[in-house]
Design a protein around this motif. Structure first.
Motif, short mmCIF file in Angstrom:
data_model
loop_
_atom_site.label_atom_id
_atom_site.label_comp_id
_atom_site.label_asym_id
_atom_site.label_seq_id
_atom_site.Cartn_x
_atom_site.Cartn_y
_atom_site.Cartn_z
N PRO A 11 5.28 1.14 -13.25
CA PRO A 11 5.68 2.56 -13.23
C PRO A 11 5.81 3.14 -11.83
N LEU A 12 4.86 2.83 -10.96
CA LEU A 12 4.91 3.36 -9.60
C LEU A 12 6.04 2.71 -8.81
N VAL A 13 6.17 1.40 -8.90
CA VAL A 13 7.22 0.69 -8.14
C VAL A 13 8.59 1.17 -8.58
N ALA A 14 8.80 1.35 -9.87
CA ALA A 14 10.09 1.83 -10.36
C ALA A 14 10.37 3.24 -9.88
N ALA A 15 9.35 4.09 -9.85
CA ALA A 15 9.53 5.46 -9.36
C ALA A 15 9.92 5.48 -7.90
N VAL A 16 9.28 4.60 -7.11
CA VAL A 16 9.62 4.50 -5.68
C VAL A 16 11.08 4.05 -5.52
N ALA A 17 11.46 3.04 -6.28
CA ALA A 17 12.84 2.54 -6.22
C ALA A 17 13.83 3.63 -6.61
N GLU A 18 13.55 4.35 -7.68
CA GLU A 18 14.45 5.41 -8.15
C GLU A 18 14.58 6.52 -7.13
N ALA A 19 13.54 6.74 -6.33
CA ALA A 19 13.57 7.78 -5.30
C ALA A 19 14.35 7.35 -4.07
N GLY A 20 14.75 6.08 -4.01
CA GLY A 20 15.55 5.61 -2.88
C GLY A 20 14.78 4.86 -1.83
N ALA A 21 13.49 4.62 -2.08
CA ALA A 21 12.67 3.83 -1.16
C ALA A 21 12.48 2.43 -1.75
N LEU A 22 11.73 1.60 -1.06
CA LEU A 22 11.52 0.22 -1.51
C LEU A 22 10.06 0.04 -1.88
N GLY A 23 9.80 -0.25 -3.15
CA GLY A 23 8.44 -0.45 -3.61
C GLY A 23 8.14 -1.91 -3.89
N PHE A 24 6.87 -2.28 -3.81
CA PHE A 24 6.46 -3.66 -4.02
C PHE A 24 5.40 -3.77 -5.11
N LEU A 25 5.72 -4.55 -6.13
CA LEU A 25 4.69 -5.00 -7.05
C LEU A 25 3.70 -5.86 -6.27
N THR A 26 2.46 -5.87 -6.70
CA THR A 26 1.46 -6.73 -6.08
C THR A 26 1.21 -7.92 -6.99
N ALA A 27 1.63 -9.09 -6.55
CA ALA A 27 1.58 -10.28 -7.41
C ALA A 27 0.18 -10.52 -7.96
N LEU A 28 -0.84 -10.46 -7.08
CA LEU A 28 -2.18 -10.84 -7.49
C LEU A 28 -2.89 -9.76 -8.29
N THR A 29 -2.27 -8.59 -8.45
CA THR A 29 -2.79 -7.62 -9.40
C THR A 29 -2.66 -8.15 -10.82
N GLN A 30 -1.63 -8.97 -11.03
CA GLN A 30 -1.40 -9.57 -12.34
C GLN A 30 -2.27 -10.81 -12.51
N PRO A 31 -2.89 -11.00 -13.67
CA PRO A 31 -3.85 -12.09 -13.84
C PRO A 31 -3.25 -13.48 -13.90
#
Length: 312
Positions: A11-31
């Motif tokens: 949700p946060l990464v998509a919101a950043v992308a939609e706002a025109g910036a570049l967001g990063f998922l954090t791989a190791l947040t995922q199990p």
């Protein structure tokens, strides 16, 4: 928006992308790598704008299956990766061979030069003001950013202590091509952390961080609370070791702080930029404000440097 453990979710990464910036998922947040692939799909359900994945390489006794996470990134069609931490050579070679562009985050010019030789496409240079690990050189962005820009032939992104349009303009004036923010994005409506953490960031000043693990040569900057104060005091003892504070700094406890909001139950990451954060806007409002303020500074304040002095 750089990668942040327990924070870089769809949700946060998509919101950043939609706002025109570049967001990063954090791989190791995922199990698992499979969960990472699913989280990448969740971003794509929310936006068709570019985004990336952060892959932080940690020198641990039982490392996660980095190669499998890397393969999940490649097979999901992600074309931008932010690497950080331990030497990323193996990952750079595989990612580059599969058409992925790499931003490598580091805290020293010498490390940036090494990463450039490895083949990364861009450097995110972290000044001493940053949250997380600022290195052991204690060099702030005002010097570190232009020092990196002078020595590198690839683009530089400024990171650490940036929270508004002034920071973006300053970063670009120092030779960076843009700015990377972490703490500022914590205090946004779309960030899925507890409101207690967001409000603490809003209330905190630039002095409300602590440097922990200094005596262990693994300095980290965190938000100031009872736990960080206790860690600092314990590690002041000459005989102190990491084992003496391990129960206080466990990642699971930090995750509980972010998700449950008990600010004195563990550590939470925060930079000196806390002192510049005074509200919790939507991501779109934040990015728009940063760009509006930056353009105003460039269009109204900086032109004064070009005006001729008129003598009386």
């Amino acid at each position: 928006m750089g990668g942040m453990q327990w924070v870089g979710r769809a949700p946060l990464v998509a919101a950043v992308a939609e706002a025109g910036a570049l967001g990063f998922l954090t791989a190791l947040t995922q199990p698992s790598p499979e969960e990472l692939a699913r989280e990448i799909s969740r971003v794509r359900e929310r936006t068709d704008k570019p985004f990336g994945v952060n892959l932080t390489i940690l020198p641990t006794m039982k490392p996660p299956p980095y190669a499998e996470y890397r393969r999940a990134i490649i097979e999901s069609g992600v074309t931008i990766v932010e690497t950080a931490g331990h030497r990323p050579q193996e990952h750079v070679e595989d990612l580059k061979a599969n058409g992925v562009r790499i931003i490598h985050k580091c805290t020293a010019v010498r490390h940036a030069i090494s990463a450039e030789k490895m083949g990364v496409d861009c450097i995110s240079i972290d000044g001493f003001e940053c949250a997380g690990h600022p290195g052991e050189d204690d060099i702030g962005g005002l010097v570190l950013i232009p020092a990196a820009a002078d020595r590198l032939s690839i683009p530089v992104i400024a990171s650490g202590g940036i929270a508004d349009g002034r920071g973006l303009v300053a970063a670009m004036a120092l030779g960076a091509e843009g700015a990377n923010m972490g703490t500022r994005f914590l205090a946004t409506q779309e960030c899925a952390i507890h409101d207690n953490v967001k409000q603490r960031i809003v209330e905190a000043s630039e002095r409300d961080t602590r440097l922990i693990f200094r005596s262990l040569k693994n300095t980290a900057r965190v938000g100031r609370n009872k736990v960080s104060d206790e860690v600092v005091e314990i590690l002041k003892r000459p005989e102190a070791e990491f084992a003496d504070v391990a129960h206080l700094v466990a990642g699971a406890k930090g995750r509980e702080v972010m998700e449950q909001g008990d600010l004195d139950n563990g550590l939470y990451w925060a930079s000196m930029a806390q002192g510049l954060i005074h509200d919790v806007p939507t991501v779109a409002e934040l990015v728009n404000r940063i760009m509006t303020d930056a353009r105003a500074i460039v269009g109204e304040r900086l032109p004064a440097l070009l005006r001729e002095t008129v003598s009386a």
